[in-house]
Design a protein around this motif. Structure first.
Motif, mmCIF file in Angstrom:
data_model
loop_
_atom_site.group_PDB
_atom_site.id
_atom_site.type_symbol
_atom_site.label_atom_id
_atom_site.label_comp_id
_atom_site.label_asym_id
_atom_site.label_seq_id
_atom_site.Cartn_x
_atom_site.Cartn_y
_atom_site.Cartn_z
ATOM 1 N N LEU A 172 0.791 -1.335 0.031
ATOM 2 C CA LEU A 172 0.172 0.127 0.209
ATOM 3 C C LEU A 172 0.734 1.217 -0.072
ATOM 4 O O LEU A 172 0.540 2.396 -0.760
ATOM 5 C CB LEU A 172 -0.729 0.105 1.175
ATOM 6 N N LEU A 173 1.960 1.427 0.667
ATOM 7 C CA LEU A 173 2.532 2.409 0.908
ATOM 8 C C LEU A 173 3.061 3.239 -0.115
ATOM 9 O O LEU A 173 3.016 4.431 -0.550
ATOM 10 C CB LEU A 173 3.795 2.189 1.715
ATOM 11 N N PRO A 174 3.572 2.594 -1.467
ATOM 12 C CA PRO A 174 4.024 3.280 -2.487
ATOM 13 C C PRO A 174 2.980 4.026 -3.264
ATOM 14 O O PRO A 174 3.052 4.965 -3.811
ATOM 15 C CB PRO A 174 4.605 2.045 -3.423
ATOM 16 N N LEU A 175 1.708 3.295 -3.298
ATOM 17 C CA LEU A 175 0.582 4.139 -3.724
ATOM 18 C C LEU A 175 0.336 5.308 -3.087
ATOM 19 O O LEU A 175 0.009 6.285 -3.469
ATOM 20 C CB LEU A 175 -0.777 3.072 -3.802
ATOM 21 N N LEU A 176 0.262 5.192 -1.553
ATOM 22 C CA LEU A 176 -0.215 6.258 -0.872
ATOM 23 C C LEU A 176 0.646 7.529 -0.552
ATOM 24 O O LEU A 176 0.471 8.682 -0.300
ATOM 25 C CB LEU A 176 -0.645 5.662 0.528
ATOM 26 N N ALA A 177 2.041 7.030 -0.524
ATOM 27 C CA ALA A 177 3.082 8.046 -0.428
ATOM 28 C C ALA A 177 3.129 9.112 -1.547
ATOM 29 O O ALA A 177 3.745 10.000 -1.376
ATOM 30 C CB ALA A 177 4.585 7.343 -0.149
ATOM 31 N N ARG A 178 2.528 8.772 -2.754
ATOM 32 C CA ARG A 178 2.744 9.724 -3.935
ATOM 33 C C ARG A 178 1.564 10.623 -4.085
ATOM 34 O O ARG A 178 1.563 11.362 -4.848
ATOM 35 C CB ARG A 178 2.953 8.898 -5.027
ATOM 36 N N ARG A 179 0.632 10.365 -2.919
ATOM 37 C CA ARG A 179 -0.759 11.188 -3.421
ATOM 38 C C ARG A 179 -1.119 11.955 -1.808
ATOM 39 O O ARG A 179 -0.998 11.240 -0.917
ATOM 40 C CB ARG A 179 -1.731 10.411 -3.801
ATOM 41 N N PRO A 180 -1.863 12.958 -2.092
ATOM 42 C CA PRO A 180 -2.414 13.280 -0.749
ATOM 43 C C PRO A 180 -3.462 12.259 -0.326
ATOM 44 O O PRO A 180 -4.247 11.802 -1.052
ATOM 45 C CB PRO A 180 -2.974 14.626 -1.186
ATOM 46 N N LEU A 181 -3.520 12.365 0.910
ATOM 47 C CA LEU A 181 -4.525 11.373 1.685
ATOM 48 C C LEU A 181 -5.503 12.348 2.151
ATOM 49 O O LEU A 181 -5.440 13.299 2.737
ATOM 50 C CB LEU A 181 -3.969 10.273 2.571
ATOM 51 N N VAL A 182 -6.849 11.747 2.251
ATOM 52 C CA VAL A 182 -7.967 12.221 2.720
ATOM 53 C C VAL A 182 -8.640 11.334 3.895
ATOM 54 O O VAL A 182 -8.711 10.154 3.473
ATOM 55 C CB VAL A 182 -9.208 12.889 1.907
ATOM 56 N N GLN A 183 -8.746 11.870 5.068
ATOM 57 C CA GLN A 183 -9.419 10.783 6.131
ATOM 58 C C GLN A 183 -10.554 11.657 6.522
ATOM 59 O O GLN A 183 -10.671 12.880 6.365
ATOM 60 C CB GLN A 183 -8.533 10.743 7.180
ATOM 61 N N HIS A 184 -11.644 11.078 7.193
ATOM 62 C CA HIS A 184 -12.686 11.979 7.678
ATOM 63 C C HIS A 184 -12.625 11.835 9.342
ATOM 64 O O HIS A 184 -12.950 10.611 9.766
ATOM 65 C CB HIS A 184 -14.009 11.223 7.341
ATOM 66 N N SER A 185 -11.947 12.730 9.958
ATOM 67 C CA SER A 185 -11.566 12.748 11.119
ATOM 68 C C SER A 185 -9.964 12.344 11.216
ATOM 69 O O SER A 185 -9.430 11.901 10.240
ATOM 70 C CB SER A 185 -12.383 11.923 12.317
ATOM 71 N N ARG A 186 -9.469 12.498 12.380
ATOM 72 C CA ARG A 186 -7.911 12.094 12.293
ATOM 73 C C ARG A 186 -7.891 10.760 12.735
ATOM 74 O O ARG A 186 -6.630 10.158 12.980
ATOM 75 C CB ARG A 186 -7.254 12.847 13.416
ATOM 76 N N PHE A 187 -8.790 9.693 12.993
ATOM 77 C CA PHE A 187 -8.659 8.484 13.447
ATOM 78 C C PHE A 187 -7.965 7.627 12.580
ATOM 79 O O PHE A 187 -7.072 6.627 13.119
ATOM 80 C CB PHE A 187 -10.096 7.891 13.905
ATOM 81 N N ASP A 188 -8.040 7.863 11.446
ATOM 82 C CA ASP A 188 -7.559 6.698 10.347
ATOM 83 C C ASP A 188 -5.965 7.014 10.187
ATOM 84 O O ASP A 188 -5.156 6.000 10.273
ATOM 85 C CB ASP A 188 -7.966 6.981 8.850
ATOM 86 N N GLU A 189 -5.464 8.217 10.352
ATOM 87 C CA GLU A 189 -4.094 8.614 10.682
ATOM 88 C C GLU A 189 -3.565 8.043 11.964
ATOM 89 O O GLU A 189 -2.519 7.239 11.932
ATOM 90 C CB GLU A 189 -3.543 10.117 10.452
ATOM 91 N N HIS A 190 -4.125 8.355 13.047
ATOM 92 C CA HIS A 190 -3.827 7.587 14.060
ATOM 93 C C HIS A 190 -3.638 5.974 14.063
ATOM 94 O O HIS A 190 -2.825 5.476 14.818
ATOM 95 C CB HIS A 190 -4.689 8.078 15.333
#
Length: 194
Positions: A82-100
């Motif tokens: 997953l990381l190569p896909l996610l590291a090249r683009r901005p990510l959106v989460q609905h609240s900060r829970f997902d990042e945590h």
């Protein structure tokens, strides 16, 4: 083995997770909604074995339990793909829970914390619809009603798609790109014509 990840050029990717219990690291499902320049959305999800016990509350909330993830890979088996896909683009989460949760799962599995460009669709929704403060708020449940969104809440793929739709609707409502609404997206040059 996970299903093939979306490929292509995406403006941003919305990410959502579901967890097995109160421990943020107990990710049991990851969902993505990849948004293209034409505003089309390609979704993807995978179940994850959290390698922790499931809490009855969480099972009741999302319907995922030990039997559901029995043959699923654990987070450490998925994250390197997953990381190569996610590291090249901005990510959106609905609240900060997902990042945590992602950071907690990385710690729990001894994986390095990745520098990802996170933004919050709650913040974007607040900029677009400030009148909702105190009137149900900016959670996905209320936005589902107010914006007439069609999704199944507490399914990571569906919630990721809903977060992406919130951003797209906010862009349309404000006549501005996500990069203009949320400055953290600006380094990715998302200022596209609406």
């Amino acid at each position: 083995m996970i299903t093939p990840l979306p490929i292509g050029d995406f403006r941003f990717i919305a990410l959502d997770v579901e967890t097995a219990c109160g421990d943020s690291a107990s990710i049991c499902q990851i969902g993505l909604a990849c948004v293209r320049a034409d505003h089309s959305i390609e979704t993807w999800s995978t179940l994850v074995d959290p390698q922790m016990p499931f809490a009855p509350f969480n099972i009741d909330l999302h319907g995922i339990g030990p039997h559901t993830v029995r043959h699923a890979p654990n987070f450490a088996g998925i994250w390197p793909d997953l990381l190569p896909l996610l590291a090249r683009r901005p990510l959106v989460q609905h609240s900060r829970f997902d990042e945590h949760a992602i950071n907690a799962a990385c710690r729990a599995h001894g994986l390095p914390r990745s520098k990802l460009a996170w933004n919050n669709s709650v913040t974007i929704a607040r900029a677009a619809w400030p009148e909702l403060r105190g009137k149900g708020g900016h959670g996905l449940g209320n936005l589902k009603t107010v914006l007439n969104l069609d999704f199944r809440h507490h399914d990571a793929e569906e919630d990721a798609r809903a977060a992406a739709q919130v951003v797209l609707r906010a862009e349309q409502h404000l006549g501005a790109s996500a990069a203009e609404i949320a400055p953290v997206l600006a380094p990715f040059q998302l200022s596209l014509p609406l």
